[in-house]
Design a protein around this motif. Structure first.
Motif, PDB file in Angstrom:
ATOM      1  N   PHE A 137     -10.229 -39.871  35.194  1.00  0.00           N
ATOM      2  CA  PHE A 137     -10.123 -40.425  36.601  1.00  0.00           C
ATOM      3  C   PHE A 137      -8.531 -40.397  37.239  1.00  0.00           C
ATOM      4  O   PHE A 137      -8.264 -40.061  38.225  1.00  0.00           O
ATOM      5  N   SER A 138      -7.892 -41.201  36.390  1.00  0.00           N
ATOM      6  CA  SER A 138      -6.482 -41.180  36.881  1.00  0.00           C
ATOM      7  C   SER A 138      -5.470 -39.985  36.698  1.00  0.00           C
ATOM      8  O   SER A 138      -4.647 -39.724  37.689  1.00  0.00           O
ATOM      9  N   ILE A 139      -6.159 -38.764  36.032  1.00  0.00           N
ATOM     10  CA  ILE A 139      -5.310 -37.311  36.268  1.00  0.00           C
ATOM     11  C   ILE A 139      -5.883 -36.387  36.989  1.00  0.00           C
ATOM     12  O   ILE A 139      -5.553 -35.424  37.396  1.00  0.00           O
ATOM     13  N   LEU A 140      -6.957 -36.764  37.622  1.00  0.00           N
ATOM     14  CA  LEU A 140      -7.840 -35.815  38.644  1.00  0.00           C
ATOM     15  C   LEU A 140      -7.267 -36.012  40.181  1.00  0.00           C
ATOM     16  O   LEU A 140      -6.504 -37.195  40.344  1.00  0.00           O
ATOM     17  N   LYS A 141      -6.922 -35.031  40.736  1.00  0.00           N
ATOM     18  CA  LYS A 141      -6.550 -34.981  42.138  1.00  0.00           C
ATOM     19  C   LYS A 141      -7.715 -35.791  42.952  1.00  0.00           C
ATOM     20  O   LYS A 141      -8.980 -35.595  42.463  1.00  0.00           O
ATOM     21  N   GLU A 142      -7.305 -36.033  44.328  1.00  0.00           N
ATOM     22  CA  GLU A 142      -8.441 -36.711  45.120  1.00  0.00           C
ATOM     23  C   GLU A 142      -9.443 -35.557  45.540  1.00  0.00           C
ATOM     24  O   GLU A 142      -9.035 -34.207  45.530  1.00  0.00           O
ATOM     25  N   ASP A 143     -10.659 -36.014  45.428  1.00  0.00           N
ATOM     26  CA  ASP A 143     -11.957 -34.907  45.391  1.00  0.00           C
ATOM     27  C   ASP A 143     -11.974 -34.347  44.132  1.00  0.00           C
ATOM     28  O   ASP A 143     -12.801 -33.266  44.366  1.00  0.00           O
ATOM     29  N   GLY A 144     -11.337 -34.498  43.106  1.00  0.00           N
ATOM     30  CA  GLY A 144     -11.493 -33.808  41.914  1.00  0.00           C
ATOM     31  C   GLY A 144     -12.636 -33.873  41.134  1.00  0.00           C
ATOM     32  O   GLY A 144     -13.367 -35.017  41.657  1.00  0.00           O
ATOM     33  N   ILE A 145     -13.013 -33.077  40.333  1.00  0.00           N
ATOM     34  CA  ILE A 145     -14.377 -33.209  39.677  1.00  0.00           C
ATOM     35  C   ILE A 145     -14.334 -33.425  37.963  1.00  0.00           C
ATOM     36  O   ILE A 145     -13.380 -32.568  37.331  1.00  0.00           O
ATOM     37  N   PHE A 146     -15.152 -34.162  37.518  1.00  0.00           N
ATOM     38  CA  PHE A 146     -15.283 -34.351  35.951  1.00  0.00           C
ATOM     39  C   PHE A 146     -16.592 -33.973  35.677  1.00  0.00           C
ATOM     40  O   PHE A 146     -17.768 -34.514  36.202  1.00  0.00           O
TER      41      PHE A 146
END
Length: 228
Positions: A137-146
């Motif tokens: 979660f911390s390394i995703l950009k805003e609106d990023g997806i996992f």
């Protein structure tokens, strides 16, 4: 003790050369398992920054590359031999980076549009799974997806045995050799699976929105979360 990092490295180094050839036989729902994640991924730019956690031979990333051929993808895996296979797969692609490391304690310095994982996180204990979800979660950009295409534990012993029996019956009828089947059973000793309900809870707890199980075939699941 079975399930240590050294055990995992050893087992997957041993299987690196045969890994891709066996996938479609060891995953009864192979086509859905890889096509559904790709179908739901929508990224606004055509050069997304992507991280593949526990990337192995880069199989999952290869399907992503078909949709986003200009993507920059970082593959991280603890098995050097598996990443050697990935390097051979992507040998003509300058936009692939490789990290031989344990992703649970690696310090990522970039932000990503998409983080993916396939059949890796179930090797972690529950505490490490939870910590990893927070890290992702911390390394995703805003609106990023996992997206995590993985296996889960049955929520009761009856259901778990049902999962195991179905998988056993299908791979024994798959055309794999006895040696390959026995090696696959042996690798299951490394599994530390958690239930679907727990994993959905941990994703929500980590801050992800729109958390869902997009697909389920016995214990094979596709988990989704979005940073918003």
């Amino acid at each position: 003790m079975i399930g240590t990092k050294n055990d995992i490295i050893k087992k997957f180094n041993e299987n690196a050369m045969q890994y891709d050839n066996q996938r479609s036989k060891l995953i009864p729902c192979f086509d859905d398992f890889y096509s559904i994640p790709v179908s739901v991924i929508e990224i606004e730019n055509d050069t997304p920054n992507i991280l593949d956690i526990g990337a192995g031979t880069g199989l999952f990333s290869s399907f992503i590359k078909e949709k986003y051929p200009k993507a920059k993808i970082t593959l991280i895996d603890i098995s050097e031999k598996m990443l050697e296979s990935a390097k051979n797969r992507f040998k003509d692609d300058p936009n692939i980076d490789y990290i031989i490391a344990d992703y649970t304690d690696y310090k990522f310095e970039e932000k990503y549009d998409l983080v993916i994982s396939s059949l890796s996180i179930h090797h972690l204990n529950d505490n490490d799974k939870q910590n990893l979800y927070h890290k992702i979660f911390s390394i995703l950009k805003e609106d990023g997806i996992f997206i995590n295409a993985d296996q889960v534990l049955g929520h009761t012993s009856f259901i778990e045995n049902l999962y195991k029996d179905d998988w056993k019956n299908k791979i024994e009828a798959s055309g794999l050799t006895t040696e390959e089947i026995n090696a696959a059973f042996d690798r299951t000793k490394l599994d530390k699976m958690a239930t679907l309900a727990k994993q959905l809870h941990w994703l929500n707890e980590s801050g992800f929105k729109d958390v869902d199980c997009l697909y389920k075939y016995f214990n094979f699941v596709i988990l989704f979360g979005r940073k918003s």
